[in-house]
Design an enzyme around this catalytic site. Structure first.
Site, PDB file in Angstrom:
ATOM      1  N   PHE A 111     -30.246 -42.872 -10.733  1.00 35.97           N
ATOM      2  CA  PHE A 111     -31.462 -43.487 -10.208  1.00 35.97           C
ATOM      3  C   PHE A 111     -32.058 -42.842  -8.896  1.00 35.97           C
ATOM      4  O   PHE A 111     -33.443 -43.339  -8.724  1.00 35.97           O
ATOM      5  CB  PHE A 111     -30.884 -45.135 -10.066  1.00 35.97           C
ATOM      6  N   LYS A 112     -31.405 -41.894  -8.540  1.00 34.69           N
ATOM      7  CA  LYS A 112     -31.817 -41.534  -7.262  1.00 34.69           C
ATOM      8  C   LYS A 112     -33.277 -40.778  -7.415  1.00 34.69           C
ATOM      9  O   LYS A 112     -34.138 -40.759  -6.539  1.00 34.69           O
ATOM     10  CB  LYS A 112     -30.998 -40.438  -6.595  1.00 34.69           C
TER      11      LYS A 112
END
Ligand SMILES: *Cc1c(COP(=O)(O)O)cnc(C)c1O
Length: 465
Positions: A111-112
């Site tokens: 998700f980064k």
């Protein structure tokens, strides 16, 4: 929009300044002076917008005209072009009213990418305008480094140096970083552990005299405000897809540094009807202890099968504390001073408020593996270890079956084959096809001793832009 420090003693900054700044000079973290708020009607009118259009609506008030609207739209479009799924953040159902929000469709499968793809373009834009070049420096135990490198690889005004502990990150994670061969990307494998890497980065930020005149270091870890801001968007996106804002939605968030879940809290404050916000931790459970027992004390770091959450101290919790203490910077400075010597305790009011905002749950490795198995048996959907922790925490703390529960899937299972195998899967999960040749690609990295002079000399002599 002005940005102020959580410790009340640093100068306030504009949006562009805050993007280029890490810690405030008083040791605090920057937050917006005032949060934008949206009415139900306004949020409802966003139903059906693309992820990119929605991102503009949610983020524009934070930028507050410092970047012209069309340019901001352009940056958002570029950031999410690299995602391979058209939905950007698709939902998958795993139970009655239980959903997985797949936040791993970006280039590095975690998700980064949501924040770092955007931050890379944003930084480059600001730097071009200012005719300035910077050096991004960071330490990684895994996901942050690759996401930061992917975000910066095509930036003309950024050299990026990422330190990872030599021989102590997984092969997939190392190769995601070291097979990026652009001249401005520099991987350093430090002879030491993750703490050594982090200490090296901290010391470098504290004394930047090794850099040529006019260059400064920029932090892209989750203390950078722009990362939090970009993460608020997917809470709105998931809610709108599930009938919000006309009905509330709950979220369960695998938590390490408290960045991701803090973005969820902000979404709620900005007007999104959110019922439960669940803090899901692995055995490094400082946040769960803080909420359930008022025990916010440092304990020895444990190495788990969900390594991206192996964090002893959650840096973004300070931003939460600032609100829990009615934005009293002096109170936060005092709490953080207490914490230096090992522990801090919330006062009754702050604790009660934290408990009304968050549920929390801790999941150890054995239980996490069971959850991967259970969910796969029932749905043939394969969870990564971090996401499995979120799913278990959601199920354990859920109050209301009528409210959709969204579990944030923070990584693709192919990033963590060891855990998936331990859960009893016979084959390693397949990397998505754009990465299928990851193990055939050329790697480049430099092994360096844990010595500041050597590292700084390497950095100075390898600046490419
Ligand atoms: C970084 C990360 C987390 C933790 O996110 P925070 O914002 O630090 O709470 C969880 N899961 C994965 C896969 C990550 O990479």
């Amino acid at each position: 929009m002005k940005y102020i420090s959580t410790r009340g003693q640093a100068p306030s900054l504009s949006f562009e300044e805050v993007v280029l700044t890490g810690l405030a000079s008083d040791g605090g973290l920057y937050v917006p002076e005032k949060l934008p708020e949206f009415s139900r009607e306004e949020i409802a009118s966003w139903a059906g917008l693309s992820y990119q259009e929605l991102a503009f609506k949610v983020m524009a008030p934070f930028v507050d005209g410092e970047i012209p609207d069309d340019d901001l739209r352009g940056l958002i479009d570029k950031a999410y072009q690299s995602f391979r799924h058209q939905g950007i953040a698709p939902l998958v159902q795993t139970g009655h009213n239980e959903w997985i929000l797949e936040l791993f469709q970006g280039p590095t499968l975690a998700f980064k990418d949501f924040a770092l793809q955007f931050l890379g373009h944003l930084l480059d834009y600001i730097l071009k305008k200012r005719d300035q070049k910077v050096v991004v420096m960071g330490a990684t135990s895994g996901d942050t480094g690759s996401a930061a490198i992917e975000g910066c690889r095509r930036c003309e005004n950024i050299d990026i140096f990422i330190l990872h502990p030599h021989n102590r990150v997984s092969n997939v994670q190392r190769r995601q970083m070291t097979t990026v061969l652009e001249d401005n990307v520099h991987n350093i494998a430090l002879d030491g552990n993750f703490d050594d890497c982090q200490n090296m980065v901290k010391a470098s930020f504290a004394d930047q005299s090794f850099l040529p005149e006019g260059r400064q270091l920029v932090a892209v870890n989750s203390i950078n405000w722009a990362r939090i801001m970009a993460q608020i968007v997917y809470y709105f996106y998931a809610s709108l897809a599930l009938g919000g804002p006309h009905r509330p939605v709950s979220f369960s968030v695998p938590t390490g540094n408290f960045g991701d879940i803090f973005a969820g809290y902000l979404a709620k404050r900005m007007g999104l009807p959110i019922d439960q916000l669940v803090i899901a931790t692995n055995s490094n459970d400082i946040l769960h202890r803080a909420i359930s027992n008022n025990d916010h004390s440092k304990q020895e770091l444990q190495h788990t099968l969900s390594p991206s959450m192996d964090i002893m101290v959650s840096s973004n919790f300070e931003r939460m504390l600032f609100d829990l203490y009615d934005r009293d910077g002096a109170a936060i400075a005092k709490l953080m001073e207490d914490f230096k010597s090992g522990a801090m305790h919330l006062d009754d009011k702050a604790l009660a408020q934290a408990r009304s905002l968050f549920a929390s749950h801790k999941v150890d490795d054995d239980r996490m593996l069971e959850v991967i198995r259970e969910v796969f048996e029932n749905t043939e959907y394969l969870l990564d270890p971090h996401t499995a922790i979120g799913v278990d925490a959601a199920r354990a703390t859920r109050k209301n079956q009528d409210v959709p529960m969204v579990c944030l899937a923070t990584a693709h299972p192919a990033k963590f084959p060891e855990a998936v195998q331990k859960a009893g899967q016979e084959e390693d999960p397949k990397l998505p096809h754009h990465m299928a040749d990851l193990f055939d690609r050329e790697e480049r990295y430099e092994v360096l001793p844990n010595d500041a002079t050597t590292v700084h000399e390497f950095m100075r002599s390898h600046l490419a832009c």
